[in-house]
Enzyme design. Structure first.
Site, PDB file in Angstrom:
ATOM      1  N   HIS B 200       0.820  -1.217   0.000  1.00  0.00           N
ATOM      2  CA  HIS B 200       0.000   0.000   0.000  1.00  0.00           C
ATOM      3  C   HIS B 200       0.849   1.260   0.000  1.00  0.00           C
ATOM      4  O   HIS B 200       0.504   2.255  -0.618  1.00  0.00           O
ATOM      5  CB  HIS B 200      -0.943  -0.004   1.199  1.00  0.00           C
ATOM      6  CG  HIS B 200      -2.138  -0.834   0.951  1.00  0.00           C
ATOM      7  ND1 HIS B 200      -2.366  -2.014   1.590  1.00  0.00           N
ATOM      8  CD2 HIS B 200      -3.150  -0.665   0.084  1.00  0.00           C
ATOM      9  CE1 HIS B 200      -3.482  -2.541   1.129  1.00  0.00           C
ATOM     10  NE2 HIS B 200      -3.984  -1.738   0.224  1.00  0.00           N
ATOM     11  N   ARG B 302     -11.368   0.459  -9.093  1.00  0.00           N
ATOM     12  CA  ARG B 302     -11.547  -0.630  -8.118  1.00  0.00           C
ATOM     13  C   ARG B 302     -12.750  -0.287  -7.243  1.00  0.00           C
ATOM     14  O   ARG B 302     -12.779   0.779  -6.635  1.00  0.00           O
ATOM     15  CB  ARG B 302     -10.335  -0.748  -7.203  1.00  0.00           C
ATOM     16  CG  ARG B 302      -9.017  -0.948  -7.897  1.00  0.00           C
ATOM     17  CD  ARG B 302      -7.899  -1.035  -6.839  1.00  0.00           C
ATOM     18  NE  ARG B 302      -6.610  -1.194  -7.469  1.00  0.00           N
ATOM     19  CZ  ARG B 302      -5.798  -0.187  -7.776  1.00  0.00           C
ATOM     20  NH1 ARG B 302      -6.141   1.049  -7.495  1.00  0.00           N
ATOM     21  NH2 ARG B 302      -4.651  -0.426  -8.357  1.00  0.00           N
ATOM     22  N   GLU B 427      -5.581 -12.117 -15.655  1.00  0.00           N
ATOM     23  CA  GLU B 427      -4.595 -12.129 -14.582  1.00  0.00           C
ATOM     24  C   GLU B 427      -4.251 -13.548 -14.168  1.00  0.00           C
ATOM     25  O   GLU B 427      -3.371 -13.775 -13.358  1.00  0.00           O
ATOM     26  CB  GLU B 427      -5.112 -11.313 -13.389  1.00  0.00           C
ATOM     27  CG  GLU B 427      -6.518 -11.676 -12.959  1.00  0.00           C
ATOM     28  CD  GLU B 427      -7.133 -10.658 -11.997  1.00  0.00           C
ATOM     29  OE1 GLU B 427      -6.397  -9.837 -11.448  1.00  0.00           O
ATOM     30  OE2 GLU B 427      -8.360 -10.701 -11.805  1.00  0.00           O
ATOM     31  N   ASN B 450       0.019  -7.337 -11.970  1.00  0.00           N
ATOM     32  CA  ASN B 450       0.472  -7.708 -10.625  1.00  0.00           C
ATOM     33  C   ASN B 450       0.057  -9.141 -10.296  1.00  0.00           C
ATOM     34  O   ASN B 450       0.871  -9.956  -9.869  1.00  0.00           O
ATOM     35  CB  ASN B 450      -0.108  -6.758  -9.573  1.00  0.00           C
ATOM     36  CG  ASN B 450       0.325  -5.315  -9.801  1.00  0.00           C
ATOM     37  OD1 ASN B 450       1.288  -5.069 -10.527  1.00  0.00           O
ATOM     38  ND2 ASN B 450      -0.373  -4.384  -9.189  1.00  0.00           N
ATOM     39  N   ASP B 451      -1.233  -9.446 -10.504  1.00  0.00           N
ATOM     40  CA  ASP B 451      -1.687 -10.807 -10.235  1.00  0.00           C
ATOM     41  C   ASP B 451      -1.170 -11.780 -11.286  1.00  0.00           C
ATOM     42  O   ASP B 451      -0.858 -12.925 -10.971  1.00  0.00           O
ATOM     43  CB  ASP B 451      -3.222 -10.859 -10.146  1.00  0.00           C
ATOM     44  CG  ASP B 451      -3.707 -10.585  -8.720  1.00  0.00           C
ATOM     45  OD1 ASP B 451      -2.941 -10.890  -7.783  1.00  0.00           O
ATOM     46  OD2 ASP B 451      -4.818 -10.065  -8.553  1.00  0.00           O
ATOM     47  N   ARG B 461       2.182 -12.089  -3.810  1.00  0.00           N
ATOM     48  CA  ARG B 461       2.366 -10.629  -3.936  1.00  0.00           C
ATOM     49  C   ARG B 461       2.675  -9.949  -2.626  1.00  0.00           C
ATOM     50  O   ARG B 461       3.249  -8.878  -2.581  1.00  0.00           O
ATOM     51  CB  ARG B 461       1.047 -10.008  -4.415  1.00  0.00           C
ATOM     52  CG  ARG B 461       0.872  -9.949  -5.851  1.00  0.00           C
ATOM     53  CD  ARG B 461      -0.510  -9.430  -6.131  1.00  0.00           C
ATOM     54  NE  ARG B 461      -0.596  -7.987  -5.908  1.00  0.00           N
ATOM     55  CZ  ARG B 461      -1.666  -7.274  -6.218  1.00  0.00           C
ATOM     56  NH1 ARG B 461      -2.701  -7.843  -6.747  1.00  0.00           N
ATOM     57  NH2 ARG B 461      -1.681  -5.982  -5.993  1.00  0.00           N
ATOM     58  N   CYS B 498      -3.544  -2.923 -16.819  1.00  0.00           N
ATOM     59  CA  CYS B 498      -3.888  -2.039 -15.716  1.00  0.00           C
ATOM     60  C   CYS B 498      -3.087  -2.349 -14.451  1.00  0.00           C
ATOM     61  O   CYS B 498      -3.451  -1.943 -13.371  1.00  0.00           O
ATOM     62  CB  CYS B 498      -5.383  -2.039 -15.431  1.00  0.00           C
ATOM     63  SG  CYS B 498      -6.000  -3.625 -14.878  1.00  0.00           S
TER      64      CYS B 498
END
Lengths: 88, 573
Positions: B200, B302, B427, B450-451, B461, B498
């Site tokens: 974060h 999101r 993903e 990312n995923d 992750r 994304c």
């Protein structure tokens, strides 16, 4: 000493938003009010941690107790809140 | 030609032991004195009982009141979201039941700091057991406890102290609430010892445009007030840097500013091949901030925040009101909405399917929506209502799609809600490999890199130590992008990216070369990506893509691409 019994109307119980609204109102009355299940150790009605920890669910009965000047008016006000769906 | 790597090596030669390399997570260069963010204070082991419990109770009461006053004061100066977090903390500090529990502990023979800790942990356990909204309040509760303990013990306050000049914040790790309430004008950079590329702190720093490096060894040991420079793209941290290092970095920044100013408007390569530049956002506040920037809309909205703090399913009307506030600022621009992405690691009070051994591989995303379709239908109807009420070009996509059947199921739900455009996140490697079938069922695809990296590399992750495996430059991850792109081309479907990788000006060239048609990133990164694309033709992007795809390692891929790209790219990294 005045004690009255109310039924929790909020659909999610006395959690999160309803608990925050209820404890704020309890603090604003300026009267020491407690809330608890009948026969159990009550908690301070203005304590967000205490009220959330109580985990009172929709349809459950709780007792409000207060003493001294303004007790009746405080219970009227808080009782109305308990019997309103605050999560609506 | 000079590449950033060789430049950095030359500078490092001046003061080898004073350069540390972490992972750059938010580009830019910052220099300033170190302000160490103190870790939470723990009560002393075997703290003696309070000699006079009544007097100790008064001390604790005063400490809690001071904490509440400080939090209230900070809340009055903070922005809406941070103010709410801080205000909730003040309420906890004034709580009567918390104080009652502390007094009980004091009377039972605990020392003051221990009594605070015990009371806090009693409530924390109770709330963790209830889960959902309550579990999230545990961090606030512990923060209040740590602050009161610090006052009682006369130790420095945990968290970010008040800053009087632009400083470099150094911490083991920063809590999201801390990052969210930073005074952005006073933070020249962030350096953390822990954290990862997608933590974060990294995401918020990038959103705020604060240069940041994570995974910097022994960062907590850097003495306060030491002058430190941080390069948020390479991840390099200079301790007491020479003037040459600072000057060189500043020159690079000037060159960067010049390049950023040289382009504007819709994204495209030097020869006019369009690549849409979009923003990743999480709510109405982000939407307002992003909409005033020079970008073409939103590639990832999101929607989790709408659900995570609610104790009952938000109604169609409640959701529609929020979505309207997100869509409206963008006028007629595109807004891609991702439907609810929750799972056992982010449980919802009203949609909890129970605990799971391995939430990342469990009933999450679309799988949760299939188990509870009414939740998805209400969300889609609310999105449709808000789309009707605004001008925005609203697309919706489902997270965690693995098969063509799942894609078809989602598309039929979206059509039923009256929304014109359904897509899927790609993903999971299965969806990338099978993209010619998956994308035949829907109107577009969006790669969540990312995923995709997590599932391709088999690396969690959330595990900061595995950051190298999660590097989006991993040739295997790029291979997945290439496969997804083949399927998109066969079906003539737009394919976006994304993940955070879309905001890397060098990787953006590779993605465009692989056939990606839109890039969605933290809004602060759009300008550098636009400038990078404008320096290269589509043929050059394709050449860079094949260089990266055939590289042996992630490090090789990046170095080769930077070496073969325009020399001016270095200033944008």
């Amino acid at each position: 000493m005045t004690t009255r019994t109310y039924t929790i109307a909020s659909s999610v119980g006395l959690h999160a938003r309803p608990a925050a609204l209820f404890t704020q109102a309890a603090a604003e009355t300026g009267v020491e009010v407690t809330i608890g299940r009948p026969g159990e150790e009550p908690v301070d009605a203005s304590s967000i941690l205490g009220v959330m920890g109580l985990g009172a669910k929709n349809g459950e009965q709780v007792e409000l107790t207060a003493d001294g000047d303004g007790a009746e008016a405080a219970l009227d006000k808080l009782g109305t809140l308990l019997e309103t769906d605050l999560d609506a | 030609m000079p590449s950033p790597t060789t430049e950095a090596t030359a500078s490092a030669a001046h003061a080898v032991d004073q350069v540390r390399r972490g992972i750059g997570v938010s580009p830019g260069f910052g220099v300033g004195p170190v302000v160490q963010v103190a870790p939470p204070v723990r009560p002393p082991v075997q703290e003696p009982a309070a000699a006079d419990p009544a007097a100790a109770a008064e001390t604790v009461r005063a400490a809690l009141d001071a904490v509440a006053a400080d939090l209230d004061d900070r809340a009055s100066r903070a922005e809406a979201e941070a103010a709410q977090v801080l205000g909730a903390g003040a309420m906890i500090a004034r709580d009567k039941e918390l104080f009652k529990a502390i007094v009980g502990s004091l009377e039972a023979g605990s020392g003051p700091a221990t009594a605070i800790d015990q009371a806090v942990e009693t409530f924390a356990e109770r709330f963790t057991a209830i889960g959902g909204y309550f579990a999230e309040r545990v961090a606030d509760l512990r923060d209040v406890g740590a602050r009161a303990i610090a006052i009682v013990l006369g130790e420095p306050m945990p968290g970010v102290p008040a800053l009087t000049e632009p400083s470099i914040l150094v911490a083991h790790d920063l809590a999201p609430a801390e990052t969210a309430s930073l005074d952005r004008a006073m933070v020249a950079g962030i350096v953390t010892q822990a954290g990862g590329r997608t933590s974060h702190t990294a995401i918020l720093a990038a959103q705020y445009g604060i240069p940041a490096a994570v995974q910097v060894a022994d960062a907590s040991a850097i003495a306060p007030a030491t002058r430190v420079a941080v390069d948020g793209s390479s991840g390099q941290v200079w301790i007491d840097p020479s003037d040459e290092v600072v000057t060189e970095a500043r020159e690079r920044l000037e060159k960067r500013a010049e390049l950023l100013a040289s382009t504007s408007g819709p994204g495209s390569t030097a020869d006019g091949h369009a690549v849409k530049l979009l923003a990743n956002i999480g709510g109405p506040a982000d939407a307002e901030a992003a909409a005033v920037l020079d970008l073409e809309g939103v590639g990832l909205f999101r929607t989790e925040f709408v659900f995570l703090t609610a104790t009952s399913a938000p109604t169609r009307e409640e959701q529609a009101a929020i979505y309207r506030r997100v869509f409206a600022p963008f006028g007629s621009r595109r807004v891609v909405v991702r439907t609810l992405d929750a799972g056992a690691d982010k449980p919802l009070a009203f949609a909890d399917l129970g605990e799971e051994e391995n939430p990342a591989l469990g009933r999450r995303g679309l799988r949760l929506s299939q188990a509870l379709p009414e939740l998805l239908d209400t969300q889609l109807q609310a999105i449709a209502d808000a789309a009707q009420a605004t001008e925005a070009d609203v697309w919706v996509m489902a997270p965690m799609v693995a098969t063509a059947d799942e894609a078809a199921w989602f598309a039929s739900r979206v059509a039923e809600a009256g929304l014109p455009m359904a897509g899927v996140m790609i993903e999971i490697p299965a969806a990338a490999i099978n993209s010619h079938h998956v994308l035949a069922e829907v109107g577009f695809g969006s790669l969540g890199t990312n995923d995709l990296a997590q599932y391709t590399m088999g690396a969690d992750r959330m595990q900061g130590e595995l950051s190298d495996l999660l590097d989006p430059w991993q040739p295997a991850v790029l291979g997945m992008v290439a496969q997804a792109s083949d399927g998109a081309r066969e079906n003539d479907r737009p394919l976006g990216v994304c993940g955070e990788s879309a905001g890397d000006p060098a990787l953006a060239l590779v993605l465009a070369g692989l056939g990606v048609t839109s890039l969605s990133m933290a809004p602060g990164k759009v300008a550098a990506v636009r400038a990078s694309l404008a320096l290269h033709t589509v043929a050059e992007c394709k050449a860079l893509a094949s260089v990266a795809l055939s590289a042996r390692t992630a490090k090789d891929a990046r170095e080769l691409v930077v070496a073969h790209a325009s020399p001016e790219l270095a200033a944008l990294l």
